[in-house]
Design an enzyme around this catalytic site. Sequence first.
Site, short mmCIF file in Angstrom:
data_model
loop_
_atom_site.label_atom_id
_atom_site.label_comp_id
_atom_site.label_asym_id
_atom_site.label_seq_id
_atom_site.Cartn_x
_atom_site.Cartn_y
_atom_site.Cartn_z
N HIS A 119 -5.44 67.72 6.66
CA HIS A 119 -6.24 66.63 7.25
C HIS A 119 -7.63 67.11 7.64
O HIS A 119 -8.03 67.07 8.81
CB HIS A 119 -5.52 66.03 8.47
CG HIS A 119 -6.02 64.66 8.85
ND1 HIS A 119 -5.20 63.68 9.34
CD2 HIS A 119 -7.25 64.12 8.79
CE1 HIS A 119 -5.90 62.58 9.58
NE2 HIS A 119 -7.16 62.83 9.26
N ARG A 173 -4.42 57.75 4.92
CA ARG A 173 -3.37 58.06 5.88
C ARG A 173 -2.09 58.31 5.11
O ARG A 173 -1.80 57.63 4.11
CB ARG A 173 -3.16 56.90 6.86
CG ARG A 173 -4.15 56.84 7.98
CD ARG A 173 -4.03 58.03 8.95
NE ARG A 173 -5.03 58.00 10.02
CZ ARG A 173 -6.23 58.56 9.95
NH1 ARG A 173 -6.63 59.20 8.86
NH2 ARG A 173 -7.06 58.48 10.97
N GLU A 181 2.35 64.06 10.24
CA GLU A 181 1.55 65.26 10.52
C GLU A 181 1.91 65.84 11.88
O GLU A 181 2.14 65.07 12.81
CB GLU A 181 0.06 64.88 10.47
CG GLU A 181 -0.36 64.47 9.08
CD GLU A 181 -1.80 63.98 9.00
OE1 GLU A 181 -2.55 64.14 10.00
OE2 GLU A 181 -2.17 63.45 7.96
C1 8YV Z 1 -10.54 62.33 11.71
C2 8YV Z 1 -9.81 60.61 10.01
O1 8YV Z 1 -11.03 63.60 11.79
O2 8YV Z 1 -11.53 59.35 11.01
C3 8YV Z 1 -10.41 59.37 10.56
O3 8YV Z 1 -9.72 58.34 10.50
O4 8YV Z 1 -8.89 60.56 9.31
C4 8YV Z 1 -10.32 61.97 10.28
O5 8YV Z 1 -11.40 62.21 9.47
C5 8YV Z 1 -9.29 62.25 12.50
O6 8YV Z 1 -8.72 61.00 12.42
C6 8YV Z 1 -9.57 62.65 13.93
O7 8YV Z 1 -9.18 61.69 14.86
#
Ligand code: 8YV
Length: 324
Positions: free
Chosen positions: A290, A243, A272
Amino acid sequence: MADTPARIVVTRRMPPAVEERLAASGLDVAFNEDDRLFTRADTIRALQEADGILLAVGDPLDGPLLDAEGRRRTQIIANFGVGVNHIDLDAARDRGVIVTNTPGVLTDATADTAMMLILQATRRASEMEMQLRRGEWGGFSPTAQLGMSVQGKTLGVIGMGRIGAATARRAVLGFGMRAIYFNRSAVGPWDLPAEARPSIEAVMEEADVVTLHAPGGGANRGLISAERIARMKPTAYLVNTARGDVIDETALVAALVAGRIAGAGLDVFAHEPEVPAELVALANVTLLPHIGSATLETRTAMGMLAADNLIAHFRGEPLPSRVV
Ligand code: 8YV
């Protein structure tokens, strides 16, 4: 299931197989056909009208929102994704709202993305591609365009959970790196050579490439601080597929602009979809929007697991992946 089917709001367009599954589930599902991002007002309405909501990372949920102006109907939030830092989990817990996520199914895709960024950063792939696309490639040169070989180099993993370990496995078994890691709690044993270090500082100092796999939000906000970035070797690279808020982004930008570290590979950002202009202008960073889990197979599996959680809840069955 009860006589009147539970009402579900899905805040984003889902892969086709997921929408088909939900449509056939016996639940009363409202889809978001044009994939328009929900406003706060849309979210409040959904919380007032739906028994369950399937949402994703662009849908922040705080305590006041969860109250839905005193008229919340929603019992369960099924998050499409493993990271839940956009949801105030304490607020959900306090209000008795269930939260689920999608662990496991995106491990390989995200570790692949981390490995891709490790290679892109160390081989200056973005910079080289931009050079070519701009028509600035003057032909082969034995001494220009050189990157760093990863073989024999040290990968430092911060957060040795599923995705951290899968990234280490790729780097060690596939690319001849050695792995060291820091994890808050004791983990292992591993089916690959990977040595624990007692602190984040120790990993930052020793690694040639640092890869981040710690969850965002809470105490992890700014975990990779200016002080910790300053511990890195000037020849080292920083990769983030976790993140954006895990890094003090301002400090990272300053370190990259000043050339205090060799480069970075980033798939996630603190705010983001905003990406700091200084990063966009820098040659020694690879920037991805992302896409850690962005394969059809993985996104389908994520949606199926989110659907499993909703269906199980309204059937009164145990939830496959409950967070709160
Ligand atoms: C997701 C991600 O696609 O799963 C996660 O935490 O970072 C990503 O791979 C994204 O969060 C969609 O909600």
